[in-house]
Design an enzyme around this catalytic site. Structure first.
Site, PDB file in Angstrom:
ATOM      1  N   LYS A  52       0.839  -1.206   0.000  1.00 43.37           N
ATOM      2  CA  LYS A  52       0.000   0.000   0.000  1.00 43.37           C
ATOM      3  C   LYS A  52       0.875   1.258   0.000  1.00 43.37           C
ATOM      4  CE  LYS A  52      -3.817  -2.537   1.982  1.00 43.37           C
ATOM      5  NZ  LYS A  52      -4.634  -2.946   3.117  1.00 43.37           N
ATOM      6  N   GLN A  96      -5.004  -1.795   9.346  1.00 43.50           N
ATOM      7  CA  GLN A  96      -4.828  -3.110   8.722  1.00 43.50           C
ATOM      8  C   GLN A  96      -5.405  -4.212   9.612  1.00 43.50           C
ATOM      9  OE1 GLN A  96      -3.467  -3.672   5.560  1.00 43.50           O
ATOM     10  NE2 GLN A  96      -4.195  -5.754   5.887  1.00 43.50           N
ATOM     11  N   ASP A 119     -11.141   2.453   3.424  1.00 42.06           N
ATOM     12  CA  ASP A 119     -11.376   1.004   3.274  1.00 42.06           C
ATOM     13  C   ASP A 119     -12.866   0.721   3.072  1.00 42.06           C
ATOM     14  OD1 ASP A 119      -9.158  -0.598   3.136  1.00 42.06           O
ATOM     15  OD2 ASP A 119      -8.915  -0.808   5.312  1.00 42.06           O
TER      16      ASP A 119
END
Ligand code: NAP
Length: 291
Positions: A52, A96, A119
């Site tokens: 990422k 995460q 997200d």
């Protein structure tokens, strides 16, 4: 049969994002900024976050990595989230997953300001997506919709079967396919579905997200179907340096000859998932979804 090239499509989208970022900066705007919180040292999570950060660099975004050890408390994490929520330089951020067992994931995800939730896991974004309002859509379904659109695949009035009903893939995927933009007639299949073979064989578009390597065989696929394989399971292999190979949910060699379009694993949905996070971050920076 046409192979859907997720690598190339993701590359094209990255080039488009890079160009947009250059434009923003040329006009005196702020460099888009993605932050990532990583807890612990899980190998998978470490490599996902590293990708990422690398992707951010490739398109000209600023990125920040915030690390905590496994024993971080919920209070400490919530404090960091509050700080990022209030940091005007940070356009979007992610935590995460998975988190260590002692931290309730929902408490963490719900603490993120939904306007920075790139997200797309916050209930506000999920809810807005379901009722068809602009929202951050989670990366994998977003990437699949993008692939379908960019390949000009007809979805209107088609029978779409989504195998899997997880919160991050199957469920949002089925919602997006049934909405007015895509107009498919959607069936959601899962582990309690009866006659799965027949259900799948009725699909014009079959989206497989069950996480069971090579589960979908040729006799489960209709002639001319579009097959999207989300599955990525690591299976032991002596042919690779890592000792693993990624396998999809579809028995590719057997199924591909029957398809009009099919995504490979790797190189199909995976790269699109990565690029979708960049697209969401750009949408956050340009305030196209929320002002
Ligand atoms: P998950 O949370 O484990 O959900 C799997 C779903 O499949 C569940 O709804 C389950 O049904 C259903 N299922 C499992 N076995 C089944 C069977 N034999 N018949 C019918 N349905 C079955 O998995 P996920 O997070 O959605 O991920 C699915 C796969 O996609 C995994 O391989 C994952 O690694 C991969 N993935 C790939 C990407 C990418 O970027 N390429 C991104 C995310 C995930 P129940 O609900 O009844 O248990």
């Amino acid at each position: 049969m046409q192979l859907i090239d997720g690598n190339q499509t993701a590359k094209d989208i990255k080039a488009e994002i890079k160009q947009q970022v250059e434009g923003i900066i040329a006009r005196g705007g702020k460099q888009p900024h993605l932050a990532a919180i990583l807890v612990g040292h899980d190998g998978g999570s470490e490599s996902y976050v590293a990708y990422k950060i690398k992707d951010c660099e490739a398109v000209g975004f600023k990125s920040s990595l915030i690390r905590f050890e496994d024993d971080v408390t919920e209070t400490e994490l919530l404090a960091k989230i509050e700080e990022l929520n209030n940091d005007d330089d940070v356009d979007g951020f992610i935590v995460q997953l998975p988190l260590p067992r002692h931290i309730p994931e929902n408490n963490i995800l719900e603490a993120i300001n939904y306007k920075k939730d790139v997200d797309g896991f916050h209930p506000v974004n999920v809810g807005r997506m379901v009722i068809g309002l602009p929202a951050f859509v989670s990366a994998t379904p977003y990437g699949i919709v993008e692939l379908i659109k960019r390949y000009g695949i007809e979805t209107s009035g088609k029978n779409c079967v989504v195998v899997g009903r997880s919160q991050i893939v199957g469920r949002p995927m089925s919602v997006l396919m049934s909405q007015k933009e895509m107009n498919a007639t959607v069936t959601v299949a899962h582990s309690r579905t009866k006659n799965l073979k027949e259900v799948c064989a009725n699909a014009d578009i079959l989206i497989c997200a069950l996480g069971s390597p090579e589960f979908i065989k040729a006799n489960m696929v209709k002639e001319g179907a579009v097959v999207i394989d989300v599955g990525t399971t690591r299976v032991p292999s002596q042919e690779t340096k890592s000792g693993f190979r990624l396998k999809g949910d579809v028995l590719f060699d057997e199924v591909a000859p029957k398809c009009s379009y099919i995504t490979p694993v790797p190189g199909g949905v995976g790269p699109m998932t990565r690029v979708s996070l960049l697209q969401n971050t750009l949408l956050a920076a340009t305030k196209e979804i929320y002002s």
